[in-house]
Each structure stands twice: as structure tokens, then as C-alpha cells.
Design an enzyme around this catalytic site. Structure first.
Site, PDB file in Angstrom:
ATOM      1  N   HIS A 131      -7.232   1.797   0.887  1.00 21.98           N
ATOM      2  CA  HIS A 131      -6.009   1.075   1.266  1.00 21.98           C
ATOM      3  C   HIS A 131      -5.344   1.672   2.496  1.00 21.98           C
ATOM      4  O   HIS A 131      -4.496   1.038   3.110  1.00 21.98           O
ATOM      5  CB  HIS A 131      -5.018   1.091   0.091  1.00 21.98           C
ATOM      6  CG  HIS A 131      -5.477   0.240  -1.062  1.00 21.98           C
ATOM      7  ND1 HIS A 131      -4.980  -1.015  -1.304  1.00 21.98           N
ATOM      8  CD2 HIS A 131      -6.407   0.461  -2.020  1.00 21.98           C
ATOM      9  CE1 HIS A 131      -5.572  -1.532  -2.362  1.00 21.98           C
ATOM     10  NE2 HIS A 131      -6.450  -0.645  -2.826  1.00 21.98           N
ATOM     11  N   ASP A 163      -0.236   2.732   9.366  1.00 19.97           N
ATOM     12  CA  ASP A 163      -0.250   2.073   8.049  1.00 19.97           C
ATOM     13  C   ASP A 163      -1.590   1.373   7.854  1.00 19.97           C
ATOM     14  O   ASP A 163      -2.088   0.746   8.797  1.00 19.97           O
ATOM     15  CB  ASP A 163       0.882   1.037   7.981  1.00 19.97           C
ATOM     16  CG  ASP A 163       1.549   0.999   6.615  1.00 19.97           C
ATOM     17  OD1 ASP A 163       0.866   1.294   5.622  1.00 19.97           O
ATOM     18  OD2 ASP A 163       2.749   0.673   6.540  1.00 19.97           O
TER      19      ASP A 163
HETATM   20  C1  GDG Z   1      -0.545   1.124   0.541  1.00 23.44           C
HETATM   21  C2  GDG Z   1      -0.896   1.347   2.020  1.00 23.44           C
HETATM   22  C3  GDG Z   1      -1.309  -1.104   2.246  1.00 23.44           C
HETATM   23  C4  GDG Z   1       8.961  -1.143  -1.493  1.00 23.44           C
HETATM   24  N1  GDG Z   1      10.188  -0.732  -1.892  1.00 23.44           N
HETATM   25  C5  GDG Z   1      10.445  -1.405  -3.021  1.00 23.44           C
HETATM   26  C6  GDG Z   1       9.358  -2.233  -3.321  1.00 23.44           C
HETATM   27  N2  GDG Z   1       8.462  -2.067  -2.360  1.00 23.44           N
HETATM   28  C7  GDG Z   1       7.191  -2.798  -2.290  1.00 23.44           C
HETATM   29  C8  GDG Z   1       7.100  -3.687  -1.092  1.00 23.44           C
HETATM   30  C9  GDG Z   1       5.587  -3.843  -0.981  1.00 23.44           C
HETATM   31  C10 GDG Z   1       5.067  -2.492  -1.462  1.00 23.44           C
HETATM   32  O1  GDG Z   1       6.108  -1.891  -2.208  1.00 23.44           O
HETATM   33  C11 GDG Z   1       4.737  -1.575  -0.308  1.00 23.44           C
HETATM   34  O2  GDG Z   1       3.519  -1.980   0.230  1.00 23.44           O
HETATM   35  P1  GDG Z   1       3.055  -1.523   1.692  1.00 23.44           P
HETATM   36  O3  GDG Z   1       1.794  -2.219   1.978  1.00 23.44           O
HETATM   37  O4  GDG Z   1       4.131  -1.847   2.651  1.00 23.44           O
HETATM   38  O5  GDG Z   1       2.902   0.058   1.670  1.00 23.44           O
HETATM   39  P2  GDG Z   1       2.284   1.211   0.696  1.00 23.44           P
HETATM   40  O6  GDG Z   1       3.103   1.363  -0.529  1.00 23.44           O
HETATM   41  O7  GDG Z   1       2.209   2.431   1.546  1.00 23.44           O
HETATM   42  O8  GDG Z   1       0.819   0.703   0.302  1.00 23.44           O
HETATM   43  C12 GDG Z   1      -0.556   0.105   2.829  1.00 23.44           C
HETATM   44  C13 GDG Z   1      -1.093  -1.217   0.743  1.00 23.44           C
HETATM   45  O9  GDG Z   1      -1.389   0.011   0.093  1.00 23.44           O
HETATM   46  C14 GDG Z   1      -1.955  -2.333   0.133  1.00 23.44           C
HETATM   47  O10 GDG Z   1      -3.303  -2.193   0.455  1.00 23.44           O
HETATM   48  O11 GDG Z   1      -0.800  -2.276   2.858  1.00 23.44           O
HETATM   49  O12 GDG Z   1      -0.937   0.291   4.178  1.00 23.44           O
HETATM   50  O13 GDG Z   1      -0.187   2.485   2.538  1.00 23.44           O
HETATM   51  O14 GDG Z   1       5.101  -4.815  -1.849  1.00 23.44           O
HETATM   52  O15 GDG Z   1       7.799  -4.867  -1.299  1.00 23.44           O
HETATM   53  N3  GDG Z   1       9.312  -3.058  -4.392  1.00 23.44           N
HETATM   54  C15 GDG Z   1      10.378  -3.041  -5.229  1.00 23.44           C
HETATM   55  N4  GDG Z   1      11.483  -2.243  -5.001  1.00 23.44           N
HETATM   56  C16 GDG Z   1      11.554  -1.427  -3.924  1.00 23.44           C
HETATM   57  O16 GDG Z   1      12.565  -0.724  -3.730  1.00 23.44           O
HETATM   58  N5  GDG Z   1      10.376  -3.844  -6.288  1.00 23.44           N
END
Ligand code: GDG
Length: 473
Positions: free
Chosen positions: A157, A365
Site C-alpha cells: 500500500h 504517499d
Molecule cells: C495507506 C497508504 C494508501 C483519516 N482520518 C480519519 C479517517 N481517516 C480516513 C480517511 C481515509 C483513510 O483514513 C486514510 O487513507 P489514506 O489513503 O489517505 O492514507 P493511509 O492511512 O496512510 O493509508 C496510502 C492507503 O493505505 C490505501 O492503499 O492510499 O498511501 O499510506 O479513508 O478518510 N476516518 C475517520 N476519522 C478520521 O479522523 N473515520
């Protein structure tokens, strides 16, 4: 039908649809509810001794969740130590933050081997096994060592950096070799895939057979690009919730500005939060005194706060947000609303919709699902503008966003100004294209295309001896 076995470090709680954090979890759960399957991983609990580790199973429809605790020592060495103080920073190009200890390396190997020990007896001959992320790189090799001859795929990821960076990690060569025991290794972007192939050829002495396959010491490995996506329709539905819109209107009536920018990130140094705050300050500086052009809402949910690097970045953000609000704030206006706690997913969705700008500016990212969620949440008749870091995997696809270099504070501030002034027709056109792209690469396509590619890889026939061993288990 072939049973799907998903293995990830943490197993998501299958609450009501839409409650799991991240489209990834939602889609995996949906798929497993439909076709049945087994999801194996850590349940988040800690025990003092290894002898206390026991598997627990819960059924959710046709999906079985099989989980086990870690020991406190595993948590320190495997989870915090090797996974998050070595692999996470290095894969995000932050050699300066990597802290390597022999115990951490040993803990990483120990927990992967234990996962293999716990899982192997529950596997069936025809299971399709899908291992997720950097915590579990050697799991495929550990399963093979226990005679598992099934098709096993791995998806990374996070980014796969160029060889020069990875070779700074002690033991990386040994670790990368274990990837050759999978049938398929999936990456978020073409550049991650190319970096991996270069590592195999330049560091391990293997051969790049084609852009999607490498060979080393008689082992042949297929690779692929599978951009992770979100469950678009469930996000649209959440964002359109009329109750949420009412709430937003209420507090808009009391504020000095109706224009919002929003950022939603785990509080992680890879997400570029200090640079984002500085760019916002630069934007406010560029307006005449007493103008109140925009409010930035930044949700920075706590994560890994047992690690010093995360404590440091939290302090930095608290200081920066205090400075911005001290300088520009007014009786009727808090320019930077910094929220350091986890917020319900529905609340995030309606705030995306109410914000003119989605500010997604990680320094590095793998993909970044927030960028896709922001697009999905917009009102197509009057959408906001996505500002997206060129160093997020999502930028490979979402070219109609305003693409910025997150290190360049002036460029990001300029993009914000451009978004504030952008005419509605241009916003609608950009959004229409972005929507098309996030639908093309949604969570279900991601999963289906990965599993289809995995099934078409070589199977058990290549390893008759392992098949025999598996029968004997
Ligand atoms: C890894 C990789 C890749 C965030 N704060 C809250 C919350 N979130 C949710 C967001 C989103 C998720 O968490 C974060 O996803 P991201 O993709 O932005 O980042 P990572 O957590 O680092 O994920 C990344 C991913 O895996 C998938 O393959 O895209 O590059 O690092 O859904 O909305 N959700 C809630 N409360 C929060 O305060 N409910």
C-alpha cells in the site's frame, strides 16, 4: 468457489456499511460478505507472554474473522520497531527518521513466522491468499516454508522507493528476496513497480524479463499496478446526507467566511502537514489586512503516538497552528481549525462537500484515498477543487486536480488562490473528469483486477512437492 484468504496486520471491525475507516476496508468486507472468506490478522490486543496467544474466530455472514493478539514485546519490536521505525520511514524516503535495532529485525521475523504458524493449519488446498502491506513482506516465504503451495499475492500500500534509498536499510536485500516467493506482487503506481524491478536487477542481480515480471535464481515473479480506490457510491451517499448539510449551514451563519479548505490526514510526517500550514499562512499573507479569504479545517487523527517522531510532529503542528491563529485570528474568525482526534466518517464526508478546496499535500504517499473521497463528496453542480501533491500515488491518475509540489510553499499558496478564484465552469469540468477516474479505479475494481491477475499466475502445478507437504499438514 475458491475461498479468499486475506491477511493484514490489523483486521477491520465489520460494523455497519460505511463505518470502517478507508474504502479499502469497506470493499474487502463487502466482497467477503458476498463470496465468503477468511480474514486473518492482529486484533489490536496485547498480552504479556507468547503462551497466552490464542486465535479467536467470529463469523459475519459468510466471512470469518480470525484474529490473534500480539505480545507487548512484539508490539515494541515488530509493530513500532521494524514496521514503523524502519520500513515506514524508509519507504517514504525518510532515511533520517529510520531507527534500526537487531531486536526489531528479529521481532519482525518472529511475528511473521508466527502468523504463518497460526494460519497454515486453517488453509485449504484451493484458497487464494492475499497478503497486505509492509508489516508482512516475508509472510509468503514463511508460508512456503511450511509447505503452502497455494497462489499467494502481496499488495504494497505504501511507495516502493528507488534502490539507492532501500539499500540504506540493513537487511533489505534479504527482505526483498522473500518477495520472490509470492506469485504476484502488486503496487500502487507504475513508478513503484519500476523501482522494484530496478532493485531486483541492480541490487539482487536478477533480470527484468518484462515491465511486469522479474526473474532471480530460477524464481519468476509477476508484478502489477493496481491503484487502490474507494467505494464511490457509499461516499456520495454519506456526503449528500441532508442533516449534515443543515449542520454546516448553521455554523456558516456564525462565521466570518463561507469558504473552506479541508485536509484529513493521519498525523504522520509523510503527510506534509507543517508545509501545508505554512502554505496556508502564505495565502493569508497574500491578502490585504482584515480580509478573511478562507478557513482551513485540518483533521489530523492520532496515530502511532508511542513513537518520538510522531510526538515531535504533533508539537510542531500545535505551535504552527497557534502562530497562524494568533496572527490572523479575529473575534469572529479562527483561520485554522486544527482537530487532533478521530472524527466520524459521515462528518468528514459532509465537510468535504462543504469545502471549496480539498488540500491533499503529502510529501510522499502510496496512493492517498482522501483525494478520492474529496472528489466523490462534491456537489457536481458546484464542486470544489482538489489540490494534490505530485508525490501522492493518486497524482498518477488524477491529473485534473491542481497538481503541486508540496515542498514549494509559494506554489501551494498560489494553487489555493487559483482554486478560490476558479470559475464554476472550470470546476465542473475538472470534477467531471476526476469523478470518471475515481470510478474507473474504485475499490472493487482494485480488488477484482488484483485477484484476477493472481488467479492467472502459475499455480500448484509448479510445486508438486509442496502440494504433498500441504496434504500432510
Ligand atoms: C495507506 C497508504 C494508501 C483519516 N482520518 C480519519 C479517517 N481517516 C480516513 C480517511 C481515509 C483513510 O483514513 C486514510 O487513507 P489514506 O489513503 O489517505 O492514507 P493511509 O492511512 O496512510 O493509508 C496510502 C492507503 O493505505 C490505501 O492503499 O492510499 O498511501 O499510506 O479513508 O478518510 N476516518 C475517520 N476519522 C478520521 O479522523 N473515520
Amino acid at each position: 468457489m475458491t475461498r479468499l484468504v486475506v491477511v493484514s496486520n490489523r483486521v477491520s471491525d465489520p460494523g455497519p456499511k460505511g463505518s470502517a475507516a478507508g474504502g479499502l476496508a469497506v470493499c474487502l468486507l463487502d466482497a467477503m460478505r458476498d463470496r465468503g472468506g477468511l480474514w486473518f490478522g492482529w486484533n489490536g490486543d496485547l498480552v504479556a507472554e507468547e503462551s497466552e496467544i490464542a486465535i479467536s474466530c467470529t463469523k459475519h455472514g459468510r466471512c470469518t474473522l480470525m484474529t490473534a493478539p500480539l505480545t507487548e514485546r512484539d508490539y515494541r519490536e515488530f509493530y513500532l520497531g521494524f514496521s514503523n521505525e524502519v520500513l515506514w520511514p524508509i519507504h517514504h524516503y525518510r532515511l533520517d527518521l529510520a531507527r534500526f535495532t537487531l531486536e526489531a529485525g528479529e521481532g519482525y521475523r518472529r511475528v511473521n513466522a508466527r502468523f504463518a504458524d497460526l494460519l497454515t493449519p486453517h488453509l485449504r488446498r484451493s484458497d487464494l491468499i492475499w497478503v497486505h502491506d509492509y508489516h508482512l513482506i516475508p509472510l509468503g516465504a514463511d508460508l512456503r516454508a511450511r509447505g503452502v503451495g497455494n497462489q499467494i499475492g502481496f499488495f504494497l500500500h505504501i511507495p516502493f522507493p528507488p534502490p539507492d534509498i532501500l539499500t540504506a536499510a540493513p537487511e533489505y536485500e534479504r527482505l526483498a528476496l522473500t518477495l520472490l516467493d509470492y506469485d504476484l506482487v502488486g503496487f500502487q503506481t507504475a513508478s513503484d513497480q519500476a523501482n522494484f524491478s530496478r532493485f531486483v536487477s541492480e541490487v539482487l542481480g536478477g533480470e527484468i524479463v518484462a515491465p511486469d515480471s522479474v526473474r532471480l535464481e530460477g524464481k519468476f515473479l509477476k508484478t502489477g499496478v493496481f491503484p487502490a480506490g474507494i467505494d464511490v457510491d457509499s461516499f456520495v451517499a454519506m456526503a449528500e446526507d441532508p442533516e449534515g448539510a443543515n449542520k454546516i449551514r448553521q455554523y456558516e451563519r456564525h462565521g466570518a467566511t463561507r469558504l473552506y479548505a479541508i485536509g484529513v490526514d493521519r498525523l504522520d510526517y509523510s503527510k506534509g502537514l507543517p508545509e501545508k500550514f505554512l502554505a496556508f499562512r502564505r495565502l493569508l499573507d497574500s491578502y490585504p489586512e482584515n480580509d478573511k479569504p478562507m478557513t482551513l479545517i485540518q483533521v489530523a487523527s492520532p496515530t502511532r503516538d508511542d513513537l518520538q517522531a510522531y510526538v515531535d510532529i504533533r508539537h510542531e503542528l500545535e505551535a504552527l497552528s497557534g502562530k497562524v491563529n494568533g496572527k490572523f485570528g479575529d473575534f469572529d474568525w479562527t483561520p485554522l481549525r486544527y482537530i487532533h482526534r478521530s472524527v466520524p466518517r459521515e462528518t468528514i464526508a459532509v465537510h468535504y462537500r462543504a469545502s471549496r478546496i480539498g488540500l491533499v499535500t503529502p510529501l510522499r504517499d502510496g496512493m492517498n484515498l482522501v483525494a478520492k473521497e474529496y472528489v466523490a463528496a462534491q456537489d457536481e453542480a458546484d464542486p470544489g477543487v482538489l489540490i494534490l501533491s505530485r508525490f501522492a500515488g493518486a497524482a498518477e491518475d488524477l491529473q485534473e486536480a491542481l497538481i503541486v509540489n508540496p515542498y514549494d510553499i509559494d506554489e501551494v499558496a498560489h494553487a489555493m488562490r487559483r482554486a478560490i478564484e476558479m470559475r464554476k465552469e472550470e470546476r465542473i469540468e475538472r470534477h467531471r473528469m476526476l469523478m470518471k477516474r475515481i470510478r474507473q479505479h474504485d475499490a472493487c475494481n482494485w480488488m477484482v483486477s488484483f485477484l484476477r491477475a493472481l488467479r492467472s499466475c502459475r499455480g500448484m502445478e509448479d510445486r508438486p512437492d509442496q502440494e504433498k507437504q500441504l496434504r500432510e499438514i
